[in-house]
Design a protein around this motif. Structure first.
Motif, PDB file in Angstrom:
ATOM      1  N   ASN A 166      16.162  17.886  -5.859  1.00  0.00           N
ATOM      2  CA  ASN A 166      16.335  19.156  -6.749  1.00  0.00           C
ATOM      3  C   ASN A 166      17.184  18.813  -7.775  1.00  0.00           C
ATOM      4  O   ASN A 166      17.192  19.230  -8.953  1.00  0.00           O
ATOM      5  CB  ASN A 166      16.999  20.199  -5.793  1.00  0.00           C
ATOM      6  N   LEU A 167      17.847  17.716  -7.657  1.00  0.00           N
ATOM      7  CA  LEU A 167      18.591  17.110  -8.886  1.00  0.00           C
ATOM      8  C   LEU A 167      17.831  16.410  -9.704  1.00  0.00           C
ATOM      9  O   LEU A 167      17.766  16.656 -11.141  1.00  0.00           O
ATOM     10  CB  LEU A 167      19.676  16.112  -8.324  1.00  0.00           C
ATOM     11  N   SER A 168      16.783  15.683  -9.294  1.00  0.00           N
ATOM     12  CA  SER A 168      15.668  15.105 -10.089  1.00  0.00           C
ATOM     13  C   SER A 168      14.788  16.504 -10.904  1.00  0.00           C
ATOM     14  O   SER A 168      14.652  16.122 -12.040  1.00  0.00           O
ATOM     15  CB  SER A 168      14.842  14.470  -9.223  1.00  0.00           C
ATOM     16  N   GLY A 169      14.489  17.488  -9.885  1.00  0.00           N
ATOM     17  CA  GLY A 169      14.048  18.522 -10.856  1.00  0.00           C
ATOM     18  C   GLY A 169      14.809  19.161 -11.999  1.00  0.00           C
ATOM     19  O   GLY A 169      14.344  19.290 -12.972  1.00  0.00           O
ATOM     20  N   SER A 170      16.175  19.145 -11.654  1.00  0.00           N
ATOM     21  CA  SER A 170      17.088  19.968 -12.639  1.00  0.00           C
ATOM     22  C   SER A 170      17.022  18.935 -14.042  1.00  0.00           C
ATOM     23  O   SER A 170      16.997  19.669 -14.946  1.00  0.00           O
ATOM     24  CB  SER A 170      18.235  20.030 -12.111  1.00  0.00           C
ATOM     25  N   ALA A 171      17.096  17.705 -13.683  1.00  0.00           N
ATOM     26  CA  ALA A 171      17.083  16.880 -14.669  1.00  0.00           C
ATOM     27  C   ALA A 171      15.639  16.879 -15.668  1.00  0.00           C
ATOM     28  O   ALA A 171      15.710  17.032 -16.927  1.00  0.00           O
ATOM     29  CB  ALA A 171      17.118  15.379 -14.438  1.00  0.00           C
ATOM     30  N   ILE A 172      14.436  17.086 -14.847  1.00  0.00           N
ATOM     31  CA  ILE A 172      13.344  17.382 -15.999  1.00  0.00           C
ATOM     32  C   ILE A 172      13.244  18.762 -16.365  1.00  0.00           C
ATOM     33  O   ILE A 172      12.740  18.675 -17.591  1.00  0.00           O
ATOM     34  CB  ILE A 172      11.917  17.254 -14.975  1.00  0.00           C
ATOM     35  N   PHE A 173      13.895  19.639 -15.757  1.00  0.00           N
ATOM     36  CA  PHE A 173      13.930  20.975 -16.384  1.00  0.00           C
ATOM     37  C   PHE A 173      14.757  20.887 -17.538  1.00  0.00           C
ATOM     38  O   PHE A 173      14.292  21.410 -18.613  1.00  0.00           O
ATOM     39  CB  PHE A 173      14.754  21.825 -15.185  1.00  0.00           C
ATOM     40  N   LEU A 174      15.756  20.057 -17.751  1.00  0.00           N
ATOM     41  CA  LEU A 174      16.672  20.043 -18.888  1.00  0.00           C
ATOM     42  C   LEU A 174      15.930  19.378 -20.139  1.00  0.00           C
ATOM     43  O   LEU A 174      15.953  19.654 -21.181  1.00  0.00           O
ATOM     44  CB  LEU A 174      17.894  19.268 -18.594  1.00  0.00           C
ATOM     45  N   PHE A 175      15.112  18.286 -19.726  1.00  0.00           N
ATOM     46  CA  PHE A 175      14.465  17.673 -20.700  1.00  0.00           C
ATOM     47  C   PHE A 175      13.318  18.360 -21.190  1.00  0.00           C
ATOM     48  O   PHE A 175      12.876  18.456 -22.339  1.00  0.00           O
ATOM     49  CB  PHE A 175      13.643  16.356 -19.976  1.00  0.00           C
TER      50      PHE A 175
END
Length: 507
Positions: A166-175
């Motif tokens: 989910n932290l990886s998903g959050s990073a992609i979300f921000l990008f």
């Protein structure tokens, strides 16, 4: 009544804060009653908000009186408010079950539960993508702590995988948000709909890249294949009331897919219309197949129920890919049905495990349960409902699903996958039921009977099935109205961008 739209976000937040203050914090009984009473009030307020939307149409609320597209906007249409009502109904059953003793196995159970409800409701009501990210983070932070509630090796291992993904998903979300904001100059969903429709050709690829990154994030939240591998271990290791609340978490990802790809990348998006459809349909069908195989292969009841969640997610994502009003209406009705019945099964799995000794919920022979009539009856009701057999709500939901596929190719694919997966689910549940209740070995039953609050929690969630059948006419009508409102992007844009919102600083 202007401020009613903020109640699903503010009330759980305030409840969590009060629970952490003395003298409430030092009394388990006070914590429990305050949490349950708050959940009941949240359900009442959610129903009042639904009635208000029915009477007045779509509502939007400008926090601090900063109007769209610049301020924080909360939007209450029929789709979002139905999802808030679903969350409130689910939360009352899960909190009641947890208040029977599960809440005392770890720290801060009730405040974390309320903060997660706050994040879920905020994700449904927000009108812009940045605040969708904020509410995602609120509910995820609470879920990280709830997942390891009561501790244990399996929970810790599942939590590590869950947090990292989910932290990886959050990073992609921000990008994705950075790309879209840099190109469009806005993250308000209604304003993005206007900007994408008039997008110059030189910006097309950037917006497409941002849109596809969003699809990856939402697919991860929804646990769509190949991003589903975290779900079975996570849901099956969580404590029962937490797993029950998690049943709605995957639906947030589906809701986000439905909201964004029916408006921002809907019919009016020109070359970007239907951006995700070609990806979502095969992914959804593959998720159905994987979940059905998982149901057959599961060696314990909790993991079986977790795979049932995958089946429902795959079904919903396949409907989102069709991008029609019929499919959206079917998805909404099926979301309510599948969320509540799988949540009830998570609670029921815990009751069965507590009465089978060392066998717990593993699908092997074990002790006879102490309350075979009660638990067996609840199991049969839940199994028939989730399998989609008449006269339960699953049957109506699957009829709507099958009718939503109007094109020959999509009809052939969807009918085949749904009907075959339903057969496998029936076989898997039949095998699980016969093992849990009929394959008896070892000494006589021992342990404690289900507490009244635990029985109430399960029965409360299963009550939804007969209610969905008894009021099938108005509820399917509401689903169709919500779908029509969702796809009326011109009307939505006119209301949010051209009509003043309720003023958040006006009493």
């Amino acid at each position: 009544m202007w401020h009613l739209i903020t109640a699903p976000v503010l009330l759980p937040m305030l409840t969590a804060l009060v629970i952490m203050l003395p003298p409430v914090h030092y009394s388990p009984m006070r914590r429990r009653w305050l949490s349950m009473i708050s959940a009941a009030i949240q359900l009442i307020l959610a129903l009042m908000l639904l009635l208000q939307v029915q009477q007045q149409g779509m509502l939007h609320y400008a926090v601090g009186n900063w109007q769209a597209p610049f301020g924080i906007i909360l939007v209450a249409d029929k789709l979002s408010v139905v999802m808030v009502c679903l969350t409130s109904f689910l939360a009352l059953g899960a909190i009641s079950y947890g208040s029977a003793g599960e809440d005392e196995k770890g720290s801060f159970f009730h405040p974390l539960f309320q903060f997660q409800i706050m994040g879920i409701n905020g994700a449904f009501l927000t009108g812009d993508l940045f605040n969708l990210f904020v509410f995602f983070e609120v509910l995820l932070i609470a879920s990280y702590a709830l997942l390891i509630h009561a501790g244990g090796k399996n929970k810790t291992k599942a939590a590590v995988h869950y947090v990292v993904l989910n932290l990886s998903g959050s990073a992609i979300f921000l990008f994705a948000l950075a790309v879209l904001y840099g190109t469009l100059g806005t993250l308000n969903i209604a304003d993005m709909t206007v900007k994408v429709a008039a997008l110059p050709a030189e910006d097309m690829m950037l917006v497409k890249a941002g849109g596809l990154m969003l699809m990856i994030v939402f697919a991860l939240k929804a646990a769509v294949l190949p991003l589903q591998f975290w779900l079975p271990a996570t849901y099956s290791s969580a404590s029962a009331p937490v797993a029950a609340l998690f049943a709605v978490m995957t639906k947030i990802g589906v809701y986000a897919l439905l909201r964004v790809y029916s408006s921002v990348f809907g019919e009016g998006a020109g070359p970007l219309a239907g951006l995700a459809a070609d990806w979502l349909l095969p992914a959804g069908l593959a998720t159905i197949a994987l979940g059905a195989v998982g149901v057959m292969a599961s060696r314990d009841f909790r993991k079986l129920v977790a795979n049932l969640v995958l089946v429902s997610v795959g079904t919903l994502v396949s409907l989102v890919a069709l991008q029609t009003e019929l499919s959206a209406a079917a998805a909404l009705y099926y979301t309510v049905h599948s969320t509540l019945v799988t949540a009830a099964l998570f609670l029921l799995a815990d009751l069965i495990a507590n009465q089978r000794g060392k066998a717990a919920d593993r699908l092997v022979s074990g002790r006879r349960v102490i309350q075979p009539v009660l638990l067996g009856g609840l199991f049969i009701l839940a199994a028939l409902t989730v399998a989609g057999l008449p006269p339960f709500s699953g049957f109506i939901g699957k009829l709507m699903l099958l009718q939503a596929a109007t094109e020959p190719t999509s009809r052939l694919l969807l009918w085949s996958f749904i009907l075959i997966s339903s057969l496998l689910v029936i076989i898997g549940l039949s095998r699980a039921g016969s093992t849990l209740f009929w394959r008896i070995s070892g000494s006589d039953a021992s342990g404690e009977k289900a507490a009244p609050l635990q029985v109430f929690g399960v029965c409360w969630l299963l009550l939804a099935s007969p209610l969905l059948v008894a009021f099938a006419g108005p509820l399917t009508g509401l689903s169709q109205q919500a779908a029509a409102q969702l796809y009326d992007t011109a009307g939505t844009v006119d209301i949010i961008l051209r009509q003043p919102a309720s003023q958040g600083d006006t009493p």
